[in-house]
Write a protein that holds these residues in place. Structure first.
Motif, PDB file in Angstrom:
ATOM      1  N   ARG A   1       3.765   6.916  14.585  1.00  0.00           N
ATOM      2  CA  ARG A   1       2.288   6.812  13.962  1.00  0.00           C
ATOM      3  C   ARG A   1       2.116   7.692  12.733  1.00  0.00           C
ATOM      4  N   GLU A   2       2.199   8.964  13.067  1.00  0.00           N
ATOM      5  CA  GLU A   2       2.228  10.048  11.752  1.00  0.00           C
ATOM      6  C   GLU A   2       3.329   9.910  10.719  1.00  0.00           C
ATOM      7  N   GLU A   3       4.553   9.435  11.201  1.00  0.00           N
ATOM      8  CA  GLU A   3       5.568   9.392  10.101  1.00  0.00           C
ATOM      9  C   GLU A   3       5.241   7.887   9.367  1.00  0.00           C
ATOM     10  N   ILE A   4       4.486   6.996   9.815  1.00  0.00           N
ATOM     11  CA  ILE A   4       4.354   5.880   9.028  1.00  0.00           C
ATOM     12  C   ILE A   4       3.173   5.950   8.139  1.00  0.00           C
ATOM     13  N   THR A   5       2.248   6.811   8.760  1.00  0.00           N
ATOM     14  CA  THR A   5       1.046   7.225   7.893  1.00  0.00           C
ATOM     15  C   THR A   5       1.674   7.665   6.661  1.00  0.00           C
ATOM     16  N   LYS A   6       2.435   8.837   6.878  1.00  0.00           N
ATOM     17  CA  LYS A   6       2.741   9.366   5.606  1.00  0.00           C
ATOM     18  C   LYS A   6       3.761   8.549   4.535  1.00  0.00           C
ATOM     19  N   ILE A   7       4.480   7.564   5.265  1.00  0.00           N
ATOM     20  CA  ILE A   7       5.434   6.470   4.406  1.00  0.00           C
ATOM     21  C   ILE A   7       4.277   5.904   3.724  1.00  0.00           C
ATOM     22  N   LEU A   8       3.184   5.203   4.166  1.00  0.00           N
ATOM     23  CA  LEU A   8       2.257   4.316   3.481  1.00  0.00           C
ATOM     24  C   LEU A   8       1.301   5.018   2.503  1.00  0.00           C
ATOM     25  N   LEU A   9       1.105   6.224   2.818  1.00  0.00           N
ATOM     26  CA  LEU A   9       0.455   7.238   1.894  1.00  0.00           C
ATOM     27  C   LEU A   9       1.300   7.383   0.481  1.00  0.00           C
ATOM     28  N   ASN A  10       2.557   7.559   0.730  1.00  0.00           N
ATOM     29  CA  ASN A  10       3.433   7.883  -0.324  1.00  0.00           C
ATOM     30  C   ASN A  10       3.548   6.679  -1.208  1.00  0.00           C
ATOM     31  N   LYS A  11       3.583   5.576  -0.508  1.00  0.00           N
ATOM     32  CA  LYS A  11       3.962   4.271  -1.219  1.00  0.00           C
ATOM     33  C   LYS A  11       2.436   4.161  -2.124  1.00  0.00           C
TER      34      LYS A  11
ATOM     35  N   ASN B   1       3.004   6.585  -5.103  1.00  0.00           N
ATOM     36  CA  ASN B   1       3.765   5.818  -6.091  1.00  0.00           C
ATOM     37  C   ASN B   1       3.253   4.606  -7.127  1.00  0.00           C
ATOM     38  N   MET B   2       2.481   3.899  -6.022  1.00  0.00           N
ATOM     39  CA  MET B   2       2.008   2.827  -6.991  1.00  0.00           C
ATOM     40  C   MET B   2       0.739   3.031  -8.018  1.00  0.00           C
TER      41      MET B   2
ATOM     42  N   GLN C   1       1.187   2.539 -11.742  1.00  0.00           N
ATOM     43  CA  GLN C   1       0.087   1.672 -12.501  1.00  0.00           C
ATOM     44  C   GLN C   1      -0.529   2.558 -13.839  1.00  0.00           C
ATOM     45  N   LEU C   2      -0.857   4.022 -13.522  1.00  0.00           N
ATOM     46  CA  LEU C   2      -1.005   4.955 -14.640  1.00  0.00           C
ATOM     47  C   LEU C   2      -0.270   4.722 -15.642  1.00  0.00           C
ATOM     48  N   HIS C   3       1.206   4.991 -15.572  1.00  0.00           N
ATOM     49  CA  HIS C   3       2.091   4.635 -16.595  1.00  0.00           C
ATOM     50  C   HIS C   3       2.105   3.299 -17.370  1.00  0.00           C
ATOM     51  N   LYS C   4       1.889   2.207 -16.669  1.00  0.00           N
ATOM     52  CA  LYS C   4       1.812   0.819 -17.210  1.00  0.00           C
ATOM     53  C   LYS C   4       0.367   0.827 -17.905  1.00  0.00           C
ATOM     54  N   ASP C   5      -0.548   1.255 -17.441  1.00  0.00           N
ATOM     55  CA  ASP C   5      -1.929   1.028 -18.131  1.00  0.00           C
ATOM     56  C   ASP C   5      -1.976   1.760 -19.443  1.00  0.00           C
ATOM     57  N   ILE C   6      -1.422   3.129 -19.504  1.00  0.00           N
ATOM     58  CA  ILE C   6      -1.353   3.941 -20.680  1.00  0.00           C
ATOM     59  C   ILE C   6      -0.487   3.191 -21.686  1.00  0.00           C
TER      60      ILE C   6
END
Length: 273
Positions: A236-246, A249-250, A254-259
């Motif tokens: 669970r903790e490993e998956i939480t870190k993966i999802l948070l990292n995703k 990155n998103m 999105q920041l680069h795209k918006d600018i």
């Protein structure tokens, strides 16, 4: 280098004309104003002086290394200046992205998200070693409570086992709801070098081994072998870190795209062929 008495005989306001020099290397001076960030109102005079003294010594060593490096290598070249420029710009972008992400990110990961990711990526969580759920007790061989312990283990009396362990056990692990690596559970026991743990686990839930002075009790409630898929709670903790990292990155993408999109719409840049 700086005594607590001498150190605090310095300016108390920024209106004084001269700033105190704490150290000099070649033509570079370290001023008192340069280390104001080190001073903490909660520190005693003695602790503050010690903190400043360590910083000054570190600064001197660094300046000496810089001086020697400058003698040995010519850093005033276009290539080196370009590297400095690129590093500075990279650092600026990194700090900008970090501040933006920290202000925008939602760190709460829902259980449903974790479950869906687990179901879709089970093959990525293959166990590298055996894990178990269960109890462990280390008890002196001469203890008169041995029968009481065995009875509580065999009858799954968790509260009674916890009560006995607190009073009489030399060591114990009673987090039966949590998964743990078998190697952690058997460390410092006669089973630490057991080669065929798979056969041992399959032989039964209750395992007892004797050492020279202690008896070791293992109550294995559930196990997963090496190369099997672990239960969700174990990863669970490993998956939480993966999802948070995703999410991070998103947000960055999105920041680069918006600018870029905004600059394009406002005609803030030109590209020449």
């Amino acid at each position: 280098m700086i005594s607590s008495c001498d150190f605090f005989k310095v300016k108390s306001t920024q209106n004084e004309e001269e700033d105190r020099i704490l150290a000099t290397v070649a033509n570079n001076n370290l001023l008192l104003s340069d280390i104001q960030f080190l001073l903490n109102a909660q520190l005693s005079d003695e602790d503050s002086a010690a903190t400043v003294s360590r910083f000054v010594q570190s600064w001197v060593r660094q300046q000496l290394m810089i001086a020697e490096a400058s003698k040995a290598i010519n850093f005033n070249t276009p290539e080196f200046n370009q590297r400095i420029k690129e590093y500075r710009e990279s650092l600026m972008i990194h700090e900008f992205e970090k501040n933006y992400i920290n202000s925008q990110i939602d760190e709460a990961i829902k259980d449903q998200e974790i479950l869906e990711y687990y179901k879709s990526h089970k093959e990525n969580f293959t166990l590298k070693e055996t894990i178990v759920r269960g109890n462990f007790i280390k008890l002196e061989k001469s203890s008169p409570q041995k029968n009481a312990f065995e009875r509580a283990i065999r009858q799954k009396e968790q509260e009674r086992l916890a009560e006995l362990s607190l009073k009489f056990a030399s060591n114990y692990y009673l987090e039966a709801d949590n998964w743990i690596r078998l190697s952690e559970l058997t460390a410092n026991t006669p089973l630490r070098n057991e080669a065929n743990t798979t056969q041992l686990l399959r032989s039964g839930a209750f395992i007892k081994v004797d050492g020279e002075n202690y008896s070791y009790y293992f109550d294995i409630l559930e196990y997963k072998l090496q190369n099997q898929v672990p239960p969700l709670e174990f990863v669970r903790e490993e998956i939480t870190k993966i999802l948070l990292n995703k999410r991070v990155n998103m947000l960055r993408e999105q920041l680069h795209k918006d600018i870029f999109t905004r600059a394009l719409e406002n005609k803030e840049f030109s590209i020449y062929e």
